[in-house]
Structures are given as structure tokens and as C-alpha cells.
Design a protein around this motif. Structure first.
Motif, PDB file in Angstrom:
ATOM      1  N   ASP A  16      25.379  27.837   0.908  1.00 48.80           N
ATOM      2  CA  ASP A  16      26.614  27.361   0.302  1.00 48.80           C
ATOM      3  C   ASP A  16      27.738  27.287   1.329  1.00 48.80           C
ATOM      4  O   ASP A  16      28.464  26.290   1.408  1.00 48.80           O
ATOM      5  CB  ASP A  16      27.004  28.287  -0.855  1.00 48.80           C
ATOM      6  CG  ASP A  16      28.172  27.751  -1.658  1.00 48.80           C
ATOM      7  OD1 ASP A  16      28.146  26.566  -2.027  1.00 48.80           O
ATOM      8  OD2 ASP A  16      29.122  28.511  -1.904  1.00 48.80           O
ATOM      9  N   GLN A  17      27.884  28.338   2.141  1.00 54.33           N
ATOM     10  CA  GLN A  17      28.946  28.364   3.141  1.00 54.33           C
ATOM     11  C   GLN A  17      28.766  27.245   4.163  1.00 54.33           C
ATOM     12  O   GLN A  17      29.716  26.537   4.509  1.00 54.33           O
ATOM     13  CB  GLN A  17      28.950  29.717   3.867  1.00 54.33           C
ATOM     14  CG  GLN A  17      29.339  30.901   3.002  1.00 54.33           C
ATOM     15  CD  GLN A  17      30.834  30.884   2.709  1.00 54.33           C
ATOM     16  OE1 GLN A  17      31.314  30.124   1.878  1.00 54.33           O
ATOM     17  NE2 GLN A  17      31.577  31.709   3.405  1.00 54.33           N
ATOM     18  N   LEU A  18      27.562  27.085   4.666  1.00 56.29           N
ATOM     19  CA  LEU A  18      27.312  26.071   5.686  1.00 56.29           C
ATOM     20  C   LEU A  18      27.468  24.665   5.122  1.00 56.29           C
ATOM     21  O   LEU A  18      28.029  23.780   5.772  1.00 56.29           O
ATOM     22  CB  LEU A  18      25.912  26.262   6.277  1.00 56.29           C
ATOM     23  CG  LEU A  18      25.714  27.563   7.070  1.00 56.29           C
ATOM     24  CD1 LEU A  18      24.231  27.803   7.344  1.00 56.29           C
ATOM     25  CD2 LEU A  18      26.496  27.529   8.374  1.00 56.29           C
ATOM     26  N   THR A  19      26.990  24.452   3.898  1.00 53.24           N
ATOM     27  CA  THR A  19      27.113  23.133   3.282  1.00 53.24           C
ATOM     28  C   THR A  19      28.572  22.777   3.053  1.00 53.24           C
ATOM     29  O   THR A  19      29.009  21.650   3.335  1.00 53.24           O
ATOM     30  CB  THR A  19      26.350  23.097   1.941  1.00 53.24           C
ATOM     31  OG1 THR A  19      24.972  23.384   2.174  1.00 53.24           O
ATOM     32  CG2 THR A  19      26.471  21.726   1.281  1.00 53.24           C
ATOM     33  N   ARG A  20      29.355  23.735   2.552  1.00 53.51           N
ATOM     34  CA  ARG A  20      30.774  23.467   2.293  1.00 53.51           C
ATOM     35  C   ARG A  20      31.541  23.195   3.577  1.00 53.51           C
ATOM     36  O   ARG A  20      32.534  22.468   3.569  1.00 53.51           O
ATOM     37  CB  ARG A  20      31.388  24.640   1.539  1.00 53.51           C
ATOM     38  CG  ARG A  20      30.924  24.745   0.092  1.00 53.51           C
ATOM     39  CD  ARG A  20      31.310  26.066  -0.525  1.00 53.51           C
ATOM     40  NE  ARG A  20      32.746  26.261  -0.509  1.00 53.51           N
ATOM     41  CZ  ARG A  20      33.334  27.417  -0.790  1.00 53.51           C
ATOM     42  NH1 ARG A  20      32.593  28.472  -1.070  1.00 53.51           N
ATOM     43  NH2 ARG A  20      34.647  27.525  -0.760  1.00 53.51           N
ATOM     44  N   ASN A  21      31.106  23.776   4.685  1.00 52.64           N
ATOM     45  CA  ASN A  21      31.755  23.517   5.963  1.00 52.64           C
ATOM     46  C   ASN A  21      31.168  22.313   6.683  1.00 52.64           C
ATOM     47  O   ASN A  21      31.481  22.074   7.850  1.00 52.64           O
ATOM     48  CB  ASN A  21      31.658  24.760   6.858  1.00 52.64           C
ATOM     49  CG  ASN A  21      32.730  25.781   6.525  1.00 52.64           C
ATOM     50  OD1 ASN A  21      33.908  25.453   6.453  1.00 52.64           O
ATOM     51  ND2 ASN A  21      32.324  27.030   6.321  1.00 52.64           N
ATOM     52  N   ARG A  22      30.293  21.568   5.998  1.00 59.40           N
ATOM     53  CA  ARG A  22      29.695  20.321   6.512  1.00 59.40           C
ATOM     54  C   ARG A  22      28.980  20.549   7.835  1.00 59.40           C
ATOM     55  O   ARG A  22      29.105  19.761   8.790  1.00 59.40           O
ATOM     56  CB  ARG A  22      30.766  19.231   6.647  1.00 59.40           C
ATOM     57  CG  ARG A  22      31.375  18.833   5.312  1.00 59.40           C
ATOM     58  CD  ARG A  22      32.241  17.597   5.438  1.00 59.40           C
ATOM     59  NE  ARG A  22      31.467  16.423   5.794  1.00 59.40           N
ATOM     60  CZ  ARG A  22      30.754  15.702   4.931  1.00 59.40           C
ATOM     61  NH1 ARG A  22      30.690  16.042   3.655  1.00 59.40           N
ATOM     62  NH2 ARG A  22      30.090  14.642   5.336  1.00 59.40           N
ATOM     63  N   ILE A  23      28.234  21.642   7.905  1.00 60.35           N
ATOM     64  CA  ILE A  23      27.429  21.938   9.081  1.00 60.35           C
ATOM     65  C   ILE A  23      26.005  21.482   8.798  1.00 60.35           C
ATOM     66  O   ILE A  23      25.389  21.929   7.817  1.00 60.35           O
ATOM     67  CB  ILE A  23      27.473  23.445   9.408  1.00 60.35           C
ATOM     68  CG1 ILE A  23      28.895  23.831   9.806  1.00 60.35           C
ATOM     69  CG2 ILE A  23      26.493  23.788  10.520  1.00 60.35           C
ATOM     70  CD1 ILE A  23      29.122  25.319   9.920  1.00 60.35           C
ATOM     71  N   PRO A  24      25.444  20.573   9.597  1.00 56.85           N
ATOM     72  CA  PRO A  24      24.077  20.080   9.353  1.00 56.85           C
ATOM     73  C   PRO A  24      23.085  21.237   9.317  1.00 56.85           C
ATOM     74  O   PRO A  24      22.959  21.997  10.277  1.00 56.85           O
ATOM     75  CB  PRO A  24      23.824  19.155  10.543  1.00 56.85           C
ATOM     76  CG  PRO A  24      25.182  18.721  10.984  1.00 56.85           C
ATOM     77  CD  PRO A  24      26.065  19.917  10.756  1.00 56.85           C
ATOM     78  N   LEU A  25      22.387  21.359   8.217  1.00 56.14           N
ATOM     79  CA  LEU A  25      21.593  22.553   7.928  1.00 56.14           C
ATOM     80  C   LEU A  25      20.166  22.180   7.597  1.00 56.14           C
ATOM     81  O   LEU A  25      19.901  21.214   6.882  1.00 56.14           O
ATOM     82  CB  LEU A  25      22.239  23.291   6.746  1.00 56.14           C
ATOM     83  CG  LEU A  25      21.429  24.387   6.052  1.00 56.14           C
ATOM     84  CD1 LEU A  25      21.254  25.588   6.975  1.00 56.14           C
ATOM     85  CD2 LEU A  25      22.098  24.801   4.757  1.00 56.14           C
ATOM     86  N   GLY A  26      19.245  22.964   8.127  1.00 55.69           N
ATOM     87  CA  GLY A  26      17.848  22.884   7.715  1.00 55.69           C
ATOM     88  C   GLY A  26      17.440  24.219   7.129  1.00 55.69           C
ATOM     89  O   GLY A  26      17.615  25.264   7.772  1.00 55.69           O
TER      90      GLY A  26
END
Length: 585
Positions: free
Chosen positions: A164-174
Motif C-alpha cells: 500500500d505504501q509503495l503503491t501510493r508513492n507511485r514506486i514501481p513494485l513487483g
């Protein structure tokens, strides 16, 4: 060509000019990566896709106009066969008669956006619209560049929090399931036979960082976001919180030359950052995701010179000699001549004890964007009657088999925007249930069933599904309890409200408080944290901007006090002098 294309761009139009111009521009600009499929007859699309290797469809572009009067109906039929695609109407410039049906289709969720057919070679306005559509489609699909990789258990609350944190900060995540073949291979490559999950791999730094079960602070340090704060500095303004109100304050403060520090405990955007699509924000006719809007505002404030500090929680506020001191969770503190409190609010808990143990494992407070892909094939319940709940239900409907919006009231008229109500009613896999309350749930490792109660009859039923809770907000003001005046719900009192009887602490000066000023002069509140605020993104941004105007007036009064102290007979011990001298020194 089979297997070479990531996805297909389908153009369906009987109008030969529109079809040929659109196809030509798509092939020239996107043909290396996407299969472009033009068709005058929608019945030929399936065969053309099969001949091209059956790639997924990213965007459906359908003509609408004199030659294609049924263009919206054609798009709806094609969208039924390719629900993961974005549906885009293509119209000739000047075909004003298409405007009303397009707006109506977008309102009820039958169309995602529209574009004007290319007017010539390299029509950049057309390509900007197409690129935005492809970016939206890609963000829903995942994959691509992974700046950060997370290996963990899907239903581990810590892993869910990180996603959730990474997605909200628009960090490309796998994200990789620890028990999957890919997850095991990744852990083996990292040389971690017995990992403490979740494992986070930060891949974009010069030295790849591998963290096991990291705290938010450790993650921020690995990102290079934990810059040391100068304990001797005195900032013009410290903004606490980076939601719409805080970001609005930072953009205007920094752009007007104020030394601005912004403190954010989690991700930029606040509650608005979790919204999948905000349709009524000024200037975005086809809508904008909360995270995209927040990240753009963050970049704007950063470009103007705002200094950001992430993953530090402000724990206390004190004022001495005209300066405000903010004590932080890592033991440090910062000082500022003015403070804007924009800490917003958190989602209220549902208040059912047996559901608390499933938080992050089938019960989510917000998080619709980050968890939506895991809802494929499931029945999802969304609890709430406001815009955030409605937006979540719309977004989840693109992934879940079925979405039920549970509302305690007997209507959405007073709590939800009309366009959103109409869109919910039009979605075939969404049902709105009124006068219903969640009273329980059960499951083994994750939530499996939800117990519902009819508030009129008292009858209870159990249904399989997972739960997204968006039932109002609770202000983040515990850290100023006893320091700033609050109402009985914890919202900060500002302006004229401070002059009422019984306010504690009372307003201390002879002059009246400014409109957004709290019970401590020079400390202002903006956005959802403030009593009486309008719970809309636009109004929060406006309050942030207004707060900066009031900050300027406060700083000017301090400057005047400093000047007055220097005159013969001036006041001794004016508090602003110490702050100004320290800031300049």
C-alpha cells in the motif's frame, strides 16, 4: 509477429477517414510495441486478434459520429469481450453533437475517455491522450520495471502495508509470493534460505539494498529519503502532513519564497491518495487517480524548494519565544516560525472485534488500489456511503467478480456525488445495499465469510467475501491533545470557533484569530483535520493555499514586532526577534 506485441490497440470505425488517420498514427508511434488492429466491422475484431497471436487488448478506440451513430454501443459490446481494456471514443474535431452522449457514457462508467481523431501527422494532442490511456492500462496490469521487489505472504498485514505504501508513492513494485516458484528463486538468488518476511529488494540505488521485515524508517533510509535535519535551523513554515491540504500549502509557500519543511509519516496524498479515480477535480475532465494527483503535487512542491522528511511522525508541539518546536519520533526536533497542521484523518475502524484479527488478511481500511488485483474471482464488500467508498467500489469492480456496497443509510443522495451514484447503478457487477451493517466474519488464515445484519428487520445472513472499510474519518490530532483546542471528535478548532465559551485551551490574544488559525497563534490547520472543513480534495488544496496567505500575515506581524522593538521605547522581549535572528544566523 506472434508473441512480439505486448498488447493490442483496436480501432473500430466505419468512417474511413477517422479509421485510417487513427490507425496510421498508432502504427507510426506505437507499432513496435503494440499490435494495431483496424476494422470497419466490429465482428472482424476477434479474427484479426487471433491472427495476431491473441494479445490482450489495451485500448479500444471506437468511432462516434455521422458514419458511426451506434459507436458507443459498439464499444460497449467490444468492452464486454475485453473488460481489461480502456474504452475510448474517437470523434472528429467539431462534432459537438457527440459531446452529450460521451459525457453521459463516462458518467455511468460505460466509457473511459474520448479523443479527437488525428488532424495530421504527429498530432501530439492525440498522442498525449493515447499515452495517458496506455499508462493507465499499464498501471492496472502491473509488470514492467520493478524499482522495488517485495517477497512475502499475500495476506501478511506487514506485506500488505508495504504494498500500500509503495503503491501510493507511485514506486514501481513487483510482489512475489514467498511460496511461489518465482518467490523461492528470488530468495535463493539473494542467498536468504530462512528469510524474515517480507523481504524488500531496493533495486534502484547504486548499491542494491536487501531488507528483511523492514520498518518504515528502515525502508526510508534505504531509499535515501531520510536526510538529516539541521537542529539549529529555524524554518519559515513547517507543514505537517502531505495530503492535498499539506501539499497545497507547500506548493504555495515554497513558490512564494518561504523556507518550507514538510513532514509526512507515510505516503503523499493522504486519504485522497488511495482514491482510484477522482472525477470531479478541476481540470481533469476524464478524471485522475489520487496517487497521480498527489505525486504531481509532491514533485511541484519539491521543484519549488520544499524540503521533505518522510517516515518521521510528529509526536508533540510546543511554543516558546514565538518559535514552534515539533518533536519527532526519531528523537530529533525541528523549529519553525509558523506551522500548518494538515495531518488529515484515518479511516475509522469498523468496531467488530472478531474482524480486527483479519486486518490486512481480507479486511482492508482503504487500500483498494493496491489490493484490487488480488480480488480477481472474489466477492468484495465495500462498507461506506461517501465518495471514497464509491470510487473504491468502481475500481474493485474491474477486478472482482462481484462488488456489494454496504450503506447504513437508506440513500446515497446526501453523502455521495451524483455522477458516482449513477456510475455505480450502471455497473452490472455492482449492487448497492441500503440499511445494512457488518456485524461479524470468520475464516481460517484469511477472512472468508462476512456476517451482515438488516437494520430494519434484524435478520442476519452470512456471505463469502472480503471487506474494504471506508466509513468516515478520525482526525490525526492525538499528538496535540491539550495543546490545541479540539472539538469532541478531535477535529481542530480554528478561527471564530475559538471564541466560543468553554474552548480549551482558550484563544490567548486580544486580536481575533485568523480564519484557519488554531488556539496557538502562528499554528494553522487545513483540510480534513479541521473542524467544519468540506471533505473534498479541491477544498483541501484551497485551504492549504489560504493557510499560506495567513502565514505571510503572521510572519509580517513578527517582522513588525522586531522593527518596533528596535525603535526607542519599543517593546522588550518581542518573541519574533529571537526566531528571526536564529533563522538569519
Amino acid at each position: 509477429m506472434t508473441g512480439e506485441h505486448r498488447a493490442a490497440l483496436v480501432v473500430v470505425a466505419r468512417d474511413g477517414g477517422v479509421r485510417l488517420a487513427t490507425t496510421r498514427e498508432l502504427e507510426r508511434r506505437y507499432g513496435a510495441d503494440y499490435l494495431v488492429v483496424p476494422a470497419a466491422d466490429p465482428g472482424r475484431v476477434a479474427g484479426l486478434l487471433a491472427a495476431g497471436g491473441d494479445p490482450p487488448v489495451a485500448v479500444l478506440l471506437g468511432g462516434l459520429g455521422d458514419a458511426d451513430p451506434d459507436g458507443l454501443a459498439v464499444l460497449r459490446r467490444l468492452h464486454g469481450a475485453h473488460p481489461g481494456a480502456l474504452a475510448v471514443a474517437v470523434v472528429r474535431w467539431g462534432a459537438w453533437e457527440t459531446a452529450q452522449p460521451i459525457f453521459e457514457a463516462i458518467t455511468v462508467g460505460q466509457l473511459d475517455r474520448w479523443v479527437y481523431a488525428p488532424q495530421g501527422r504527429s498530432d501530439e494532442e492525440f498522442h498525449r491522450s493515447v499515452t495517458e490511456a496506455l499508462d493507465e492500462w499499464a498501471s492496472q496490469q502491473g509488470g514492467g520495471f520493478e524499482a522495488v521487489r517485495v517477497v512475502g505472504d499475500r495476506w501478511d498485514p506487514h506485506a500488505q502495508h508495504l504494498r500500500d505504501q509503495l503503491t501510493r508513492n507511485r514506486i514501481p513494485l513487483g510482489f512475489y509470493e514467498a511460496g511461489s516458484a518465482d518467490g523461492r528463486a528470488l530468495l535463493a538468488d539473494l542467498g536468504i534460505p530462512q528469510p524474515r518476511l517480507p523481504v524488500v529488494v531496493v533495486r534502484f540505488r547504486p548499491q542494491q539494498a536487501v531488507l528483511q521485515a523492514p520498518t518504515d524508517l528502515e525502508l526510508a533510509e534505504s531509499f535515501g529519503l531520510f536526510d538529516p535535519l539541521d537542529p539549529g535551523a529555524v524554518h519559515d513554515v513547517a507543514v505537517v502532513g502531505a495530503g492535498p491540504a499539506g501539499l497545497g500549502a507547500s506548493v504555495y509557500a515554497a513558490s512564494e519564497g518561504l523556507d518550507t519543511l514538510q513532514l509526512e509519516r507515510e505516503a503523499v496524498g493522504g486519504q485522497a491518495g488511495t482514491s482510484s479515480l477522482i472525477r470531479n477535480y478541476l481540470g481533469f475532465p476524464t478524471g485522475v487517480s489520487g496517487s497521480r494527483l498527489a505525486f504531481a503535487a509532491y514533485q511541484q512542491a519539491w521543484a519549488f524548494g520544499t524540503r521533505f522528511s518522510f517516515m518521521r511522525t510528529v509526536q508533540a508541539l510546543s511554543t516558546e519565544d514565538g518559535l514552534h518546536r515539533l518533536a519527532l519520533s526519531d528523537g530529533s526536533s525541528v523549529r519553525a516560525r509558523a506551522v500548518v497542521v494538515a495531518t488529515g484523518a484515518v479511516w475509522r475502524r469498523i468496531g467488530v472485534p472478531e474482524l480486527e484479527e483479519f486486518t490486512g488478511r481480507g479486511v482492508f481500511h482503504g487500500a483498494a488500489v493496491s489490493e484490487a488485483p488480488a480480488m480477481r474471482g472474489r466477492h468484495v464488500f465495500v462498507v461506506g456511503g461517501g465518495n471514497s467508498a464509491g470510487q473504491a467500489a468502481v475500481y474493485l469492480s474491474r477486478h472482482a467478480d462481484r462488488v456489494s456496497l454496504l450503506v447504513r443509510r437508506d440513500s446515497l443522495v446526501q453523502s455521495m456525488s451524483d455522477y458516482l451514484v449513477r456510475e455505480l447503478v450502471a455497473l452490472p457487477n455492482v449492487d448497492v445495499r441500503y440499511r445494512v451493517q457488518v456485524v461479524g466474519g470468520s475464516g481460517a488464515d484469511v477472512l472468508e465469510t462476512v456476517r451482515l445484519r438488516d437494520l430494519d428487520t434484524g435478520a442476519e445472513t452470512e456471505e463469502a467475501g472480503m471487506l474494504f472499510v471506508m466509513i468516515g474519518s478520525q482526525p490525526r490530532t492525538d499528538w496535540v491533545d491539550g495543546v490545541l483546542a479540539r472539538d469532541r471528535w478531535g477535529f481542530l478548532l480554528t478561527g471564530p470557533a475559538l471564541l466560543a465559551d468553554g474552548v480549551d485551551p482558550p484563544w490567548p490574544l486580544d486580536r481575533p484569530p485568523a480564519l484557519l488559525e488554531t488556539s496557538t497563534p502562528g499554528v494553522f490547520a487545513a483540510g480534513d483535520v479541521r473542524e467544519g472543513s468540506v471533505k473534498r480534495v479541491a477544498s483541501a488544496v484551497g485551504e492549504g493555499a489560504l493557510a499560506v496567505t495567513l502565514v505571510h500575515a503572521h510572519l509580517a506581524a513578527q517582522e513588525a514586532a522586531v522593527a518596533d522593538e528596535g525603535r526607542p521605547g519599543g517593546r522588550a522581549g518581542a518573541p519574533a526577534s529571537a526566531g528571526r535572528e536564529e533563522r538569519l544566523g
